[in-house]
Design a protein around this motif. Sequence first.
Motif, mmCIF file in Angstrom:
data_model
loop_
_atom_site.group_PDB
_atom_site.id
_atom_site.type_symbol
_atom_site.label_atom_id
_atom_site.label_comp_id
_atom_site.label_asym_id
_atom_site.label_seq_id
_atom_site.Cartn_x
_atom_site.Cartn_y
_atom_site.Cartn_z
ATOM 1 N N GLU A 125 0.823 -1.210 0.000
ATOM 2 C CA GLU A 125 0.000 0.000 0.000
ATOM 3 C C GLU A 125 0.855 1.257 0.000
ATOM 4 O O GLU A 125 0.557 2.227 -0.700
ATOM 5 C CB GLU A 125 -0.932 0.013 1.228
ATOM 6 N N THR A 126 1.930 1.245 0.786
ATOM 7 C CA THR A 126 2.759 2.455 0.915
ATOM 8 C C THR A 126 3.817 2.569 -0.176
ATOM 9 O O THR A 126 4.078 3.654 -0.684
ATOM 10 C CB THR A 126 3.462 2.481 2.295
ATOM 11 N N GLU A 127 4.423 1.424 -0.563
ATOM 12 C CA GLU A 127 5.532 1.480 -1.525
ATOM 13 C C GLU A 127 5.169 0.948 -2.913
ATOM 14 O O GLU A 127 5.955 1.061 -3.854
ATOM 15 C CB GLU A 127 6.732 0.698 -0.973
ATOM 16 N N GLY A 128 3.982 0.336 -3.024
ATOM 17 C CA GLY A 128 3.549 -0.143 -4.328
ATOM 18 C C GLY A 128 3.998 -1.549 -4.676
ATOM 19 O O GLY A 128 3.559 -2.127 -5.653
ATOM 20 N N GLU A 129 4.926 -2.098 -3.867
ATOM 21 C CA GLU A 129 5.378 -3.464 -4.114
ATOM 22 C C GLU A 129 5.994 -4.054 -2.847
ATOM 23 O O GLU A 129 6.314 -3.340 -1.904
ATOM 24 C CB GLU A 129 6.392 -3.521 -5.261
ATOM 25 N N ALA A 130 6.105 -5.364 -2.824
ATOM 26 C CA ALA A 130 6.730 -6.063 -1.694
ATOM 27 C C ALA A 130 7.308 -7.368 -2.206
ATOM 28 O O ALA A 130 6.896 -7.897 -3.244
ATOM 29 C CB ALA A 130 5.712 -6.327 -0.587
ATOM 30 N N GLU A 131 8.288 -7.875 -1.461
ATOM 31 C CA GLU A 131 8.909 -9.137 -1.859
ATOM 32 C C GLU A 131 8.322 -10.272 -1.031
ATOM 33 O O GLU A 131 8.140 -10.147 0.174
ATOM 34 C CB GLU A 131 10.425 -9.075 -1.650
ATOM 35 N N ILE A 132 7.984 -11.358 -1.712
ATOM 36 C CA ILE A 132 7.504 -12.539 -0.990
ATOM 37 C C ILE A 132 8.440 -13.701 -1.295
ATOM 38 O O ILE A 132 9.138 -13.701 -2.311
ATOM 39 C CB ILE A 132 6.049 -12.915 -1.382
ATOM 40 N N SER A 133 8.455 -14.672 -0.418
ATOM 41 C CA SER A 133 9.296 -15.848 -0.617
ATOM 42 C C SER A 133 8.406 -17.077 -0.779
ATOM 43 O O SER A 133 7.568 -17.368 0.060
ATOM 44 C CB SER A 133 10.234 -16.033 0.582
ATOM 45 N N ILE A 134 8.582 -17.767 -1.884
ATOM 46 C CA ILE A 134 7.829 -18.992 -2.143
ATOM 47 C C ILE A 134 8.819 -20.097 -2.475
ATOM 48 O O ILE A 134 9.583 -19.985 -3.441
ATOM 49 C CB ILE A 134 6.825 -18.803 -3.305
ATOM 50 N N GLY A 135 8.803 -21.131 -1.649
ATOM 51 C CA GLY A 135 9.742 -22.231 -1.857
ATOM 52 C C GLY A 135 11.188 -21.773 -1.777
ATOM 53 O O GLY A 135 12.069 -22.304 -2.451
ATOM 54 N N GLY A 136 11.417 -20.735 -0.940
ATOM 55 C CA GLY A 136 12.782 -20.242 -0.761
ATOM 56 C C GLY A 136 13.247 -19.294 -1.853
ATOM 57 O O GLY A 136 14.382 -18.816 -1.830
ATOM 58 N N ARG A 137 12.382 -18.998 -2.817
ATOM 59 C CA ARG A 137 12.754 -18.081 -3.905
ATOM 60 C C ARG A 137 12.006 -16.760 -3.746
ATOM 61 O O ARG A 137 10.812 -16.755 -3.452
ATOM 62 C CB ARG A 137 12.409 -18.702 -5.269
ATOM 63 N N PRO A 138 12.700 -15.636 -3.927
ATOM 64 C CA PRO A 138 12.049 -14.330 -3.772
ATOM 65 C C PRO A 138 11.301 -13.899 -5.042
ATOM 66 O O PRO A 138 11.786 -14.106 -6.154
ATOM 67 C CB PRO A 138 13.232 -13.388 -3.499
ATOM 68 N N PHE A 139 10.123 -13.328 -4.870
ATOM 69 C CA PHE A 139 9.348 -12.778 -5.982
ATOM 70 C C PHE A 139 8.826 -11.408 -5.571
ATOM 71 O O PHE A 139 8.392 -11.221 -4.439
ATOM 72 C CB PHE A 139 8.149 -13.674 -6.318
ATOM 73 N N THR A 140 8.877 -10.470 -6.513
ATOM 74 C CA THR A 140 8.335 -9.139 -6.243
ATOM 75 C C THR A 140 6.883 -9.079 -6.705
ATOM 76 O O THR A 140 6.561 -9.407 -7.844
ATOM 77 C CB THR A 140 9.152 -8.053 -6.975
ATOM 78 N N ILE A 141 6.012 -8.702 -5.783
ATOM 79 C CA ILE A 141 4.585 -8.564 -6.081
ATOM 80 C C ILE A 141 4.233 -7.079 -6.027
ATOM 81 O O ILE A 141 4.555 -6.396 -5.063
ATOM 82 C CB ILE A 141 3.732 -9.329 -5.044
ATOM 83 N N LYS A 142 3.577 -6.596 -7.058
ATOM 84 C CA LYS A 142 3.174 -5.195 -7.104
ATOM 85 C C LYS A 142 1.680 -5.050 -6.782
ATOM 86 O O LYS A 142 0.919 -6.012 -6.872
ATOM 87 C CB LYS A 142 3.478 -4.601 -8.486
ATOM 88 N N LYS A 143 1.329 -3.833 -6.429
ATOM 89 C CA LYS A 143 -0.054 -3.536 -6.053
ATOM 90 C C LYS A 143 -1.028 -3.923 -7.165
ATOM 91 O O LYS A 143 -2.118 -4.438 -6.910
ATOM 92 C CB LYS A 143 -0.184 -2.043 -5.729
ATOM 93 N N GLN A 144 -0.628 -3.714 -8.410
ATOM 94 C CA GLN A 144 -1.514 -4.011 -9.537
ATOM 95 C C GLN A 144 -1.860 -5.497 -9.595
ATOM 96 O O GLN A 144 -2.934 -5.878 -10.046
ATOM 97 C CB GLN A 144 -0.883 -3.545 -10.864
ATOM 98 N N PHE A 145 -0.943 -6.355 -9.106
ATOM 99 C CA PHE A 145 -1.198 -7.800 -9.103
ATOM 100 C C PHE A 145 -2.385 -8.132 -8.203
ATOM 101 O O PHE A 145 -3.298 -8.869 -8.591
ATOM 102 C CB PHE A 145 0.056 -8.549 -8.633
#
Length: 228
Positions: A125-145
């Motif tokens: 909400e504040t920065e427009g994106e965040a990093e998540i970890s799935i199966g030990g791998r990082p993915f960037t998720i954006k607000k639009q997603f």
Amino acid sequence: PNNRMALFAHCFTCSKDLSIVKTISKKLTGQGIAVLSFDFTGLGQSEGEFSDSNFSNNIDDLIDTSNYLKENYNEPTILIGHSLGGAAVIKAANMLDQVEAVITIGAPSQAKHVSHLVTDKSKIETEGEAEISIGGRPFTIKKQFLEDLDEHDLREETEKLRTPLLIFHSPQDNIVGIDNAAEIYKHAHHPKSFISLDGADHLLSDKEDAVYVATLIAAWMERYVNRK
């Protein structure tokens, strides 16, 4: 039969190289069913940025791949989707006239189910994106997603579906609960079938589970594909 071509949609942040995709595709090919598995935008060997993609893009990828096959080989009449890919094939089936059968494996009843993976929604909400970890791998998720997920009402799409539907789900699935399968089944029209994958995990990481699924798909499909 003149057309036994299946399109396989993989799970969220997975790729066509996942064991379940390879095992099921190989087994179905042995049964005389051609299978094309592909990587959604920004995953595996596919071009583009995953962070710029969304569920709508997954649908577009399915439609584009189907059109490519239609123009160059054979149009796919069977759609198979694992996890979020299962949600995608239900939506895509309503947009592709030639589809004769839809198969979901461990699919959520709503696309927005995957939003629970994003634990830091305030950062989005504040920065427009965040990093998540799935199966030990990082993915960037954006607000639009996340916003795009909310745009899709899978219940409505399931109710619109007019193709035979086969639903696979494990009661022990701790990523996408078994109640999702019940919800899809409830809102789908007949002919619809549910098969419980007792003892399997979400990714069907035990190869025997994936082989079992492929064997049942091939048998079930005989009644519905190429009978028009």
